[in-house]
Structures are given as structure tokens and as C-alpha cells.
Design an enzyme around this catalytic site. Structure first.
Site, PDB file in Angstrom:
ATOM      1  N   ALA A  65       0.985  -1.182   0.240  1.00  0.00           N
ATOM      2  CA  ALA A  65       0.031   0.077  -0.071  1.00  0.00           C
ATOM      3  C   ALA A  65       0.974   1.231   0.203  1.00  0.00           C
ATOM      4  O   ALA A  65       2.084   1.147   0.541  1.00  0.00           O
ATOM      5  CB  ALA A  65      -0.875  -0.096   1.170  1.00  0.00           C
ATOM      6  N   GLY A 108       0.850  -4.795   0.898  1.00  0.00           N
ATOM      7  CA  GLY A 108      -0.504  -5.251   0.193  1.00  0.00           C
ATOM      8  C   GLY A 108      -0.037  -5.805  -0.883  1.00  0.00           C
ATOM      9  O   GLY A 108      -1.022  -6.419  -1.625  1.00  0.00           O
ATOM     10  N   GLU A 111      -0.158  -9.376  -0.200  1.00  0.00           N
ATOM     11  CA  GLU A 111      -1.653  -9.643  -0.067  1.00  0.00           C
ATOM     12  C   GLU A 111      -2.471  -9.867  -1.519  1.00  0.00           C
ATOM     13  O   GLU A 111      -3.207 -10.609  -1.369  1.00  0.00           O
ATOM     14  CB  GLU A 111      -2.304  -8.820   0.963  1.00  0.00           C
ATOM     15  CG  GLU A 111      -1.425  -8.984   2.357  1.00  0.00           C
ATOM     16  CD  GLU A 111      -1.932  -7.970   3.186  1.00  0.00           C
ATOM     17  OE1 GLU A 111      -1.850  -6.666   2.950  1.00  0.00           O
ATOM     18  OE2 GLU A 111      -2.218  -8.167   4.389  1.00  0.00           O
ATOM     19  N   GLU A 131       5.564  -5.113   6.960  1.00  0.00           N
ATOM     20  CA  GLU A 131       4.735  -3.815   7.679  1.00  0.00           C
ATOM     21  C   GLU A 131       5.386  -3.786   9.118  1.00  0.00           C
ATOM     22  O   GLU A 131       5.545  -2.640   9.591  1.00  0.00           O
ATOM     23  CB  GLU A 131       3.192  -4.322   7.941  1.00  0.00           C
ATOM     24  CG  GLU A 131       2.819  -4.237   6.493  1.00  0.00           C
ATOM     25  CD  GLU A 131       2.483  -5.546   5.711  1.00  0.00           C
ATOM     26  OE1 GLU A 131       3.284  -6.543   6.103  1.00  0.00           O
ATOM     27  OE2 GLU A 131       1.533  -5.708   4.903  1.00  0.00           O
TER      28      GLU A 131
HETATM   29  N1  DAK Z   1       4.552   3.063  -0.744  1.00  0.00           N
HETATM   30  C1  DAK Z   1       4.801   4.325  -1.455  1.00  0.00           C
HETATM   31  N2  DAK Z   1       6.161   4.387  -2.072  1.00  0.00           N
HETATM   32  C2  DAK Z   1       7.138   3.534  -2.298  1.00  0.00           C
HETATM   33  C3  DAK Z   1       6.596   2.345  -1.560  1.00  0.00           C
HETATM   34  C4  DAK Z   1       5.269   1.939  -0.906  1.00  0.00           C
HETATM   35  N3  DAK Z   1       5.062   0.912  -0.216  1.00  0.00           N
HETATM   36  N4  DAK Z   1       7.454   1.278  -1.789  1.00  0.00           N
HETATM   37  C5  DAK Z   1       8.430   1.815  -2.764  1.00  0.00           C
HETATM   38  N5  DAK Z   1       8.152   3.197  -2.800  1.00  0.00           N
HETATM   39  C6  DAK Z   1       8.850   4.256  -3.589  1.00  0.00           C
HETATM   40  C7  DAK Z   1       9.931   4.621  -2.790  1.00  0.00           C
HETATM   41  O1  DAK Z   1       9.482   5.660  -1.785  1.00  0.00           O
HETATM   42  C8  DAK Z   1      10.836   5.462  -3.891  1.00  0.00           C
HETATM   43  O2  DAK Z   1      10.185   6.578  -4.174  1.00  0.00           O
HETATM   44  P1  DAK Z   1      11.246   7.920  -4.539  1.00  0.00           P
HETATM   45  O3  DAK Z   1      12.023   8.122  -3.309  1.00  0.00           O
HETATM   46  O4  DAK Z   1      11.968   7.391  -5.616  1.00  0.00           O
HETATM   47  O5  DAK Z   1      10.045   8.959  -4.546  1.00  0.00           O
HETATM   48  C9  DAK Z   1      10.271   4.466  -5.188  1.00  0.00           C
HETATM   49  O6  DAK Z   1       9.262   3.891  -4.608  1.00  0.00           O
HETATM   50  C10 DAK Z   1      11.627   3.508  -5.302  1.00  0.00           C
HETATM   51  O7  DAK Z   1      11.818   2.724  -4.019  1.00  0.00           O
HETATM   52  P2  DAK Z   1      13.202   2.799  -3.367  1.00  0.00           P
HETATM   53  O8  DAK Z   1      14.062   3.581  -3.690  1.00  0.00           O
HETATM   54  O9  DAK Z   1      13.028   2.402  -1.907  1.00  0.00           O
HETATM   55  O10 DAK Z   1      13.866   1.140  -3.956  1.00  0.00           O
HETATM   56  P3  DAK Z   1      14.765   0.274  -3.509  1.00  0.00           P
HETATM   57  O11 DAK Z   1      14.999  -0.647  -4.646  1.00  0.00           O
HETATM   58  O12 DAK Z   1      16.071   0.887  -2.706  1.00  0.00           O
HETATM   59  O13 DAK Z   1      13.863  -0.706  -2.527  1.00  0.00           O
HETATM   60  C11 DAK Z   1      11.829  -1.783  -1.542  1.00  0.00           C
HETATM   61  C12 DAK Z   1      12.918  -1.471  -2.649  1.00  0.00           C
HETATM   62  C13 DAK Z   1      10.648  -2.544  -2.196  1.00  0.00           C
HETATM   63  C14 DAK Z   1      12.831  -2.770  -0.825  1.00  0.00           C
HETATM   64  C15 DAK Z   1      11.547  -0.580  -0.687  1.00  0.00           C
HETATM   65  O14 DAK Z   1      11.083   0.552  -1.630  1.00  0.00           O
HETATM   66  C16 DAK Z   1      10.734  -0.711   0.333  1.00  0.00           C
HETATM   67  O15 DAK Z   1      11.058  -1.149   1.460  1.00  0.00           O
HETATM   68  N6  DAK Z   1       9.543  -0.405  -0.028  1.00  0.00           N
HETATM   69  C17 DAK Z   1       8.379  -0.423   1.200  1.00  0.00           C
HETATM   70  C18 DAK Z   1       7.933  -1.780   1.245  1.00  0.00           C
HETATM   71  C19 DAK Z   1       6.802  -1.924   2.263  1.00  0.00           C
HETATM   72  O16 DAK Z   1       7.003  -1.670   3.504  1.00  0.00           O
HETATM   73  N7  DAK Z   1       5.474  -2.254   1.975  1.00  0.00           N
HETATM   74  C20 DAK Z   1       4.362  -2.440   2.879  1.00  0.00           C
HETATM   75  C21 DAK Z   1       3.481  -1.326   2.994  1.00  0.00           C
HETATM   76  S1  DAK Z   1       2.159  -1.396   4.056  1.00  0.00           S
HETATM   77  C22 DAK Z   1      -5.284  -2.636   4.111  1.00  0.00           C
HETATM   78  C23 DAK Z   1      -4.786  -2.809   2.923  1.00  0.00           C
HETATM   79  C24 DAK Z   1      -3.550  -2.935   2.654  1.00  0.00           C
HETATM   80  C25 DAK Z   1      -2.605  -2.756   3.439  1.00  0.00           C
HETATM   81  C26 DAK Z   1      -2.980  -2.532   4.922  1.00  0.00           C
HETATM   82  C27 DAK Z   1      -4.546  -2.190   5.196  1.00  0.00           C
HETATM   83  N8  DAK Z   1      -6.455  -2.382   4.445  1.00  0.00           N
HETATM   84  C28 DAK Z   1      -7.711  -2.801   3.431  1.00  0.00           C
HETATM   85  C29 DAK Z   1      -6.978  -2.110   5.699  1.00  0.00           C
HETATM   86  C30 DAK Z   1      -1.138  -2.939   3.312  1.00  0.00           C
HETATM   87  C31 DAK Z   1      -0.208  -2.092   3.899  1.00  0.00           C
HETATM   88  C32 DAK Z   1       1.292  -2.030   3.130  1.00  0.00           C
HETATM   89  O17 DAK Z   1       1.351  -2.504   2.341  1.00  0.00           O
END
Ligand code: DAK
Length: 257
Positions: A65, A108, A111, A131
Site C-alpha cells: 500500500a 499489500g 496480499e 509491515e
Molecule cells: N509506498 C509508497 N512508495 C513506495 C513504496 C510504498 N509501499 N515502496 C516503494 N516506494 C517508492 C519509494 O519511496 C521510492 O520513491 P522515490 O524516493 O524515488 O520518490 C521508489 O518507490 C523506489 O523505491 P526505493 O528507492 O526504496 O527502491 P529500492 O530498490 O531501494 O527498495 C523496496 C525497494 C521495495 C525494498 C523498498 O522500496 C521498500 O522497502 N518499500 C516499502 C515496502 C513496504 O514496507 N511495504 C509495505 C507497506 S504497508 C489494508 C490494505 C492494505 C494494507 C494495509 C491495510 N486495508 C484494506 C485495511 C497494506 C499495507 C502495506 O502494504
């Protein structure tokens, strides 16, 4: 490439939905989720489509997400955004959903892949529920679906400690149906979808419902549901045609009724 957030294509009887936010690693913001679900509902209602593939790009299926969108949200804002409604709508899709996963499938994104009925992964796929690293837990079914797919011990490690699963592990532990080289994952997913799309549509629909029951109910309920769906198919023309075609030693001609 178009700057639409979600791209739609059809290949024969297969509908393809492609998430298109490559710069944000296909992070699922509200608009993407809305468009993705609307596209899936439209394919579900289209008799010319028999199966649906959901994909991203080679670098990311979806990295979760959109954290930017959620970062400052209050409980009330999260509840009012009503994202769960969209995820529930996806659960209600009756046609087979196949996730074609390359690169990151996190949070997400993982998921979303698990909400599909099957996963075809490229060798570069990485699955995870990180997360915990941002102070939350999975909120779209991850704790439940991952545990059912890979078992409690591994799910605990993935969810409590942010461990990623590579493609080979995902296949070995039953999360992914198959893993292929990155040049082939889309073709493989579409071929699998096309094979299923050519089968008897009502039987495919009820088979999906019955298998999902296995995940969601206790054994006795699941078996009772399977029996009900099984008998129901004997009121269809496709059952008569399918069995007659077998006896005649010819391919069946499915009508979807
Ligand atoms: N959200 C927003 N931007 C994201 C992102 C994300 N999840 N993942 C990556 N980006 C963006 C980065 O901010 C970066 O943007 P700029 O800085 O260039 O503007 C760009 O994508 C490239 O990312 P990185 O520079 O970080 O790239 P790397 O290759 O160094 O790293 C990575 C890749 C995938 C390991 C890293 O980007 C990362 O850790 N991303 C976050 C992964 C994460 O934590 N995902 C979980 C998010 S929480 C629900 C429904 C759904 C959910 C919850 C509730 N309900 C219906 C209630 C879901 C929640 C989640 O998914």
C-alpha cells in the site's frame, strides 16, 4: 507507455490488468485499488473473458500500500477510506484470478498476489510482509492467507521479522504455483489463464468456490458445500455435453449454461 494507473488488455479469453506506477514500485494507492477492482469486476461480468491475470512490471508486482498516503492517517481516516470494501470486492470475483509476479510483492502487494487464486512468479520475485518495519501489521489478509499457504512457523518469521521469500522458496513452500525465467512469466501466466478459460465456465466457477471453501470453513462444512456445488452442475448443459463428448471421444463444446 500510457500514464494511466492501471492498464487493461485482453489476450484471447484472458483479461490482463497491469498496475502502472513504476516509479513508486506499483505502490497501491486508493486510486490504483479502485481502478484495479473496477477492471476485475468488468472482466468478471464479460462473457468473452474466462480468466483474469493481475500483474505489475518486471521490477515490482507491487511494493505494498502507498505509505505516503497512509503515513499521517488517523484511525477514523483509515476507516472512512473504506479500502476493505475494495479488497472484499476482489474476494467476490468469480472468475479465476492469476497473479503474474516479478520483482517485489510486499505488504499489500503480497496480499494482492495471495488474494488471487494462483501465482506465477518470475525467478526475480520477492515476497514479504515487511509491515513490522513501519510499525504496523498486515491489514488485507496477510496474516491469514500467508499462514494457510506456508504454515505457521515460516509465516511467523515473515510477518514478525520482515523476512523475504525468494521465488524458489515461494514455490517450495506452496505460495507460488510455478517459477519461470523473467522473460517467460507473463507468457506462462497468460497461457495458464487461457487453458482454464477454455474449460467449462460454470464448472470452473463452482470449482473455485469449492476450493476457497476449503480455506474458509471447517472440513465438514467444506465437504457439504462441495457436494452441493457438485450436484448443482448436473443441472447444466455443459455437464451433459462434457460427459457425452467423452463418450463420443471428441472435444467438448462449452456453452457456459
Ligand atoms: N509506498 C509508497 N512508495 C513506495 C513504496 C510504498 N509501499 N515502496 C516503494 N516506494 C517508492 C519509494 O519511496 C521510492 O520513491 P522515490 O524516493 O524515488 O520518490 C521508489 O518507490 C523506489 O523505491 P526505493 O528507492 O526504496 O527502491 P529500492 O530498490 O531501494 O527498495 C523496496 C525497494 C521495495 C525494498 C523498498 O522500496 C521498500 O522497502 N518499500 C516499502 C515496502 C513496504 O514496507 N511495504 C509495505 C507497506 S504497508 C489494508 C490494505 C492494505 C494494507 C494495509 C491495510 N486495508 C484494506 C485495511 C497494506 C499495507 C502495506 O502494504
Amino acid at each position: 507507455m500510457s500514464d494511466a494507473l492501471v492498464l487493461i488488455e485482453t489476450h484471447g479469453r484472458v483479461g490482463v490488468i497491469r498496475i502502472n506506477r513504476p516509479k513508486q514500485l506499483n505502490a497501491l494507492n486508493g486510486a490504483v485499488m479502485r481502478m484495479l477492482v473496477d477492471a476485475a469486476l468488468a472482466f468478471d461480468a464479460d462473457a468473452a473473458v474466462g480468466a483474469i491475470v493481475i500483474t505489475g512490471d518486471e521490477r515490482a508486482f507491487a511494493a505494498g500500500a502507498d505509505i505516503k498516503e497512509m503515513a499521517a492517517a488517523s484511525v477514523v481516516e483509515m476507516l472512512q477510506a473504506n479500502r476493505i470494501e475494495l479488497w472484499d470486492a476482489l474476494r467476490g470475483i468469480k472468475k479465476p484470478l492469476i497473479a503474474a509476479v516479478s520483482g517485489w510483492a510486499l505488504g499489500g502487494g503480497c496480499e494482492l498476489a495471495m488474494a488471487c487464486d494462483m501465482i506465477v512468479a518470475s525467478e526475480t520475485a520477492r515476497f514479504g510482509q515487511p509491515e513490522i518495519n513501519i510499525g504496523i501489521i498486515p491489514g488485507a489478509g496477510g496474516t491469514q492467507r500467508l499462514t494457510r499457504a506456508v504454515g505457521k512457523a515460516l509465516a511467523m518469521e515473515v510477518i514478525l521479522n520482515g523476512r523475504f521469500l525468494d521465488a524458489a522458496e515461494a514455490e517450495r513452500f506452496g505460495l507460488a504455483n510455478r517459477v519461470v525465467p523473467v522473460e517467460q512469466y507473463m507468457r506462462t501466466a497468460i497461457e495458464l489463464a487461457q487453458q482454464i478459460a477454455e474449460r467449462a465456465p460454470l464448472a470452473v466457477r463452482l470449482a473455485k468456490e469449492a476450493v476457497n471453501q476449503a480455506q474458509e470453513s471447517v472440513l465438514a462444512e467444506g465437504i457439504a458445500d462441495e457436494r452441493r456445488l457438485f450436484y448443482m452442475l448436473f443441472s447444466t448443459e455443459d455437464q451433459k455435453e462434457g460427459m457425452q463428448a467423452f463418450l463420443d471421444k471428441r472435444p467438448a463444446r462449452w456453452q457456459g449454461r
